[in-house]
Write an enzyme that holds these catalytic residues in place. Structure first.
Site, PDB file in Angstrom:
ATOM      1  CG  ASP A 329      -2.087   0.919   1.146  1.00  0.00           C
ATOM      2  OD1 ASP A 329      -1.932   2.003   0.557  1.00  0.00           O
ATOM      3  OD2 ASP A 329      -3.159   0.566   1.664  1.00  0.00           O
ATOM      4  NE  ARG A 331      -4.787   2.967   0.566  1.00  0.00           N
ATOM      5  CZ  ARG A 331      -5.825   2.280   1.004  1.00  0.00           C
ATOM      6  NH1 ARG A 331      -7.047   2.760   0.838  1.00  0.00           N
ATOM      7  NH2 ARG A 331      -5.663   1.118   1.602  1.00  0.00           N
TER       8      ARG A 331
END
Length: 419
Positions: A329, A331
């Protein structure tokens, strides 16, 4: 395209100390917006630009194409008449805390009003935030039918079947020393990495340490506010909030491999309900497609998940992403709370999210969360159960506890040839 005001030579980079002092220095964290200074990301006058990068974020390259094709005059100034915010936001105490907001300009929506005199003198100062009003039509909510759980009140939910909102678009404005501190690195290391990992697209990251603000070429944030925006910062009022990261396939086209649109719609419903009860609701929509890895990577991961031996499995959900992208991930929710601080929020009564990363980022930034609201089981598409069980096992909030290894291994989705 040659214009009378465009020099014939190309400046490859610039260095501190070259030319006159900055006409508009930026003092990040100053409570007075005129003392803080405007954000100027244009090349119209020497020594006027006071940031690295240009306005428009990811759309700056389209502007360049418009200039290259002759459709846009590069020295054109925007006419900001009647563009002022439809709703006032702030100021809030968080705006003058240089460590609290580092990824947006808290005065960005008032640029035209604060620096009107300078704009009238010909200085190209542009807003980085716009605030307007709108109506939303969400078919799943079935407003006006017996199946709807939201009553028509005439103000928030209108007789026509739509929902009244205040919405704001927020472009990223990065204060590099604060960004570096937020990610636990040095400013020099951050600048060099940004320079190298973008193919050297912004040399001033390494040649202009005097410019501390960067307009990155990434997507923006959109806010959807339900009820009175002033209620967001009022601790006497309750607040429901969903922080949602972009998923074009589900949000727009209804792809059933994930829970994104169902959870977004559920978040909207909870926000409307809270506003109708006298509180407020907030949807924060971040442009972070495919966990900020992009849609191409996302679709490659879909193929890898569906084609692996045994088919799509919750037990290998994150592993398949890491195999393709090198990271599970990207983000990194450290910057996400900034926009809530811009709104003056100190407490979220109902946080419509199961994400451990979002929860931890908000709490660590000083925002209190009273209750976490999971997506109801009935809203989870069959093919998205792989994702949901994998996320629960990885630490996502669930009132029933994380699934066992046996349950995880038993959760299998449809193979690719069934699509």
């Amino acid at each position: 395209m040659n214009t009378p005001n465009k020099p014939s030579h190309i400046r490859l980079t610039s260095h501190p100390g070259a030319g006159a002092p900055q006409r508009f220095p930026i003092h990040w964290g100053a409570a007075d917006p005129r003392e803080r200074g405007p954000v100027i990301g244009t090349l119209s006058r020497p020594n006027e630009r006071n940031v690295i990068g240009t306005h428009g974020g990811a759309y700056a390259l389209y502007r360049a194409l418009a200039v290259a094709s002759g459709a846009l005059n590069p020295i054109q100034r925007p006419d900001l008449t009647n563009t002022s915010p439809t709703t006032e936001i702030g100021p809030h105490p968080q705006w003058s805390d240089p460590g609290r907001i580092v990824s947006l300009d808290p005065f960005g929506h008032r640029a035209a009003q604060i620096f009107g005199r300078e704009i009238a003198e010909g200085h190209d100062i542009r807003p980085t935030i716009a605030i307007t009003k709108a109506r939303l039509t969400v078919p799943e909510l079935r407003i006006g039918t017996p199946e709807s759980r939201l009553p028509i009140d005439g103000q928030i939910v209108r007789q026509q079947g739509d929902i009244a909102v205040t919405k704001a678009a927020v472009d990223p404005v990065w204060y590099l020393p604060g960004i570096a501190e937020r990610f636990g690195t040095s400013e020099d290391a951050l600048r060099r990495t940004l320079f190298e990992q973008t193919g050297g697209i912004y040399p001033e990251l390494v040649t202009r340490p005097d410019l501390q603000v960067f307009l990155p070429p990434i997507g923006n944030i959109t806010l959807y506010i339900f009820g009175d925006p002033a209620s967001l910062a009022d601790r006497r009022k309750t607040l429901a909030c969903r922080v949602h990261d972009e998923c074009n396939g589900s949000d727009v086209f209804g792809s059933d491999i994930c829970t994104c649109r169902p959870y977004l719609v559920h978040g909207i419903e909870e926000c409307v309900r809270e506003a109708q009860a006298g509180g407020a609701g907030l949807i924060v929509y971040n442009r972070k497609e495919g966990r900020a890895l992009g849609e191409v990577t996302k679709f490659l991961v879909y193929n890898a998940r569906k084609r692996q031996e045994g088919g799509d499995q919750a037990a290998t959900y994150f592993e398949r992403t890491e195999c393709v992208a090198g990271v599970q991930d990207a983000r990194f929710q450290q910057l996400m709370p900034d926009v809530l601080h811009w709104l003056g929020i100190t407490r979220i009564d109902r946080f419509v999210s199961m994400s451990n990363m979002k929860y931890d980022a908000l709490v660590d930034s000083g925002i209190e969360i009273v209750e976490r609201v999971p997506i109801p089981d009935g809203l989870i598409p069959d093919d998205a159960k792989v994702e949901m069980e994998a996320k629960k096992a990885a630490g996502y909030f669930t009132p029933t506890g994380a699934p066992s290894a046996e349950q995880l291994n038993a959760t299998v989705g449809r193979p690719l040839d069934r699509y």
